[in-house]
Design a protein around this motif. Structure first.
Motif, PDB file in Angstrom:
ATOM      1  N   PRO A 165      95.770  97.949 117.854  1.00  0.00           N
ATOM      2  CA  PRO A 165      94.388  97.523 118.149  1.00  0.00           C
ATOM      3  C   PRO A 165      93.386  98.677 118.091  1.00  0.00           C
ATOM      4  N   GLU A 166      93.789  99.863 118.517  1.00  0.00           N
ATOM      5  CA  GLU A 166      92.889 101.012 118.466  1.00  0.00           C
ATOM      6  C   GLU A 166      92.557 101.362 117.016  1.00  0.00           C
ATOM      7  N   GLN A 167      93.547 101.315 116.152  1.00  0.00           N
ATOM      8  CA  GLN A 167      93.320 101.597 114.732  1.00  0.00           C
ATOM      9  C   GLN A 167      92.401 100.541 114.116  1.00  0.00           C
ATOM     10  N   LEU A 168      92.627  99.291 114.449  1.00  0.00           N
ATOM     11  CA  LEU A 168      91.774  98.213 113.950  1.00  0.00           C
ATOM     12  C   LEU A 168      90.329  98.403 114.410  1.00  0.00           C
ATOM     13  N   TYR A 169      90.158  98.781 115.683  1.00  0.00           N
ATOM     14  CA  TYR A 169      88.822  99.039 116.226  1.00  0.00           C
ATOM     15  C   TYR A 169      88.146 100.167 115.446  1.00  0.00           C
ATOM     16  N   LYS A 170      88.851 101.266 115.232  1.00  0.00           N
ATOM     17  CA  LYS A 170      88.273 102.407 114.512  1.00  0.00           C
ATOM     18  C   LYS A 170      87.893 102.032 113.087  1.00  0.00           C
ATOM     19  N   GLU A 171      88.742 101.268 112.410  1.00  0.00           N
ATOM     20  CA  GLU A 171      88.437 100.850 111.041  1.00  0.00           C
ATOM     21  C   GLU A 171      87.235  99.915 111.005  1.00  0.00           C
ATOM     22  N   THR A 172      87.142  99.019 111.970  1.00  0.00           N
ATOM     23  CA  THR A 172      86.019  98.078 112.032  1.00  0.00           C
ATOM     24  C   THR A 172      84.705  98.822 112.234  1.00  0.00           C
ATOM     25  N   ILE A 173      84.687  99.756 113.165  1.00  0.00           N
ATOM     26  CA  ILE A 173      83.480 100.548 113.430  1.00  0.00           C
ATOM     27  C   ILE A 173      83.118 101.388 112.210  1.00  0.00           C
ATOM     28  N   HIS A 174      84.118 101.988 111.590  1.00  0.00           N
ATOM     29  CA  HIS A 174      83.894 102.858 110.435  1.00  0.00           C
ATOM     30  C   HIS A 174      83.282 102.083 109.265  1.00  0.00           C
ATOM     31  N   GLN A 175      83.686 100.826 109.091  1.00  0.00           N
ATOM     32  CA  GLN A 175      83.223 100.021 107.964  1.00  0.00           C
ATOM     33  C   GLN A 175      81.988  99.177 108.299  1.00  0.00           C
ATOM     34  N   SER A 176      81.547  99.223 109.520  1.00  0.00           N
ATOM     35  CA  SER A 176      80.444  98.381 109.979  1.00  0.00           C
ATOM     36  C   SER A 176      79.113  98.780 109.354  1.00  0.00           C
ATOM     37  N   SER A 177      78.270  97.784 109.122  1.00  0.00           N
ATOM     38  CA  SER A 177      76.912  98.058 108.658  1.00  0.00           C
ATOM     39  C   SER A 177      75.932  97.936 109.832  1.00  0.00           C
ATOM     40  N   VAL A 178      76.417  98.329 110.993  1.00  0.00           N
ATOM     41  CA  VAL A 178      75.625  98.414 112.220  1.00  0.00           C
ATOM     42  C   VAL A 178      75.776  99.838 112.730  1.00  0.00           C
ATOM     43  N   ILE A 179      74.716 100.405 113.263  1.00  0.00           N
ATOM     44  CA  ILE A 179      74.779 101.773 113.784  1.00  0.00           C
ATOM     45  C   ILE A 179      75.632 101.803 115.042  1.00  0.00           C
ATOM     46  N   HIS A 180      76.646 102.661 115.025  1.00  0.00           N
ATOM     47  CA  HIS A 180      77.501 102.908 116.189  1.00  0.00           C
ATOM     48  C   HIS A 180      77.535 104.407 116.428  1.00  0.00           C
ATOM     49  N   MET A 181      77.298 104.798 117.677  1.00  0.00           N
ATOM     50  CA  MET A 181      77.344 106.214 118.036  1.00  0.00           C
ATOM     51  C   MET A 181      78.115 106.389 119.336  1.00  0.00           C
ATOM     52  N   VAL A 182      78.738 107.549 119.466  1.00  0.00           N
ATOM     53  CA  VAL A 182      79.361 107.950 120.726  1.00  0.00           C
ATOM     54  C   VAL A 182      78.435 108.996 121.322  1.00  0.00           C
ATOM     55  N   ILE A 183      77.975 108.729 122.529  1.00  0.00           N
ATOM     56  CA  ILE A 183      77.021 109.621 123.192  1.00  0.00           C
ATOM     57  C   ILE A 183      77.661 110.153 124.455  1.00  0.00           C
TER      58      ILE A 183
END
Length: 64
Positions: free
Chosen positions: A8-26
């Motif tokens: 699930p962690e890998q799936l989450y990372k791939e989804t975020i990486h391929q997303s066309s929505v801005i995601h940031m870690v702050i």
């Protein structure tokens, strides 16, 4: 890490990486630690290490 958590962690990372929505870690200090490729394309590859507040202020100032 066991496979029950890793998949699930890998799936989450791939989804975020391929997303066309801005995601940031702050970080707790307000500094941008990481961002997905879409965020880097939209906001600039130099946002890592900058305060999040500087990104938001710059965004709003563009509409003055």
């Amino acid at each position: 890490m066991n496979n029950a958590i890793a998949a699930p962690e890998q799936l989450y990372k791939e989804t975020i990486h391929q997303s066309s929505v801005i995601h940031m870690v702050i970080g707790s200090d307000g500094v941008i630690l990481d961002a997905n490729p879409f965020a880097l394309r939209q906001l600039g590859s130099d946002i890592i290490g900058k305060p999040f507040s500087s990104i938001i202020l710059d965004f709003y100032n563009t509409f003055d």
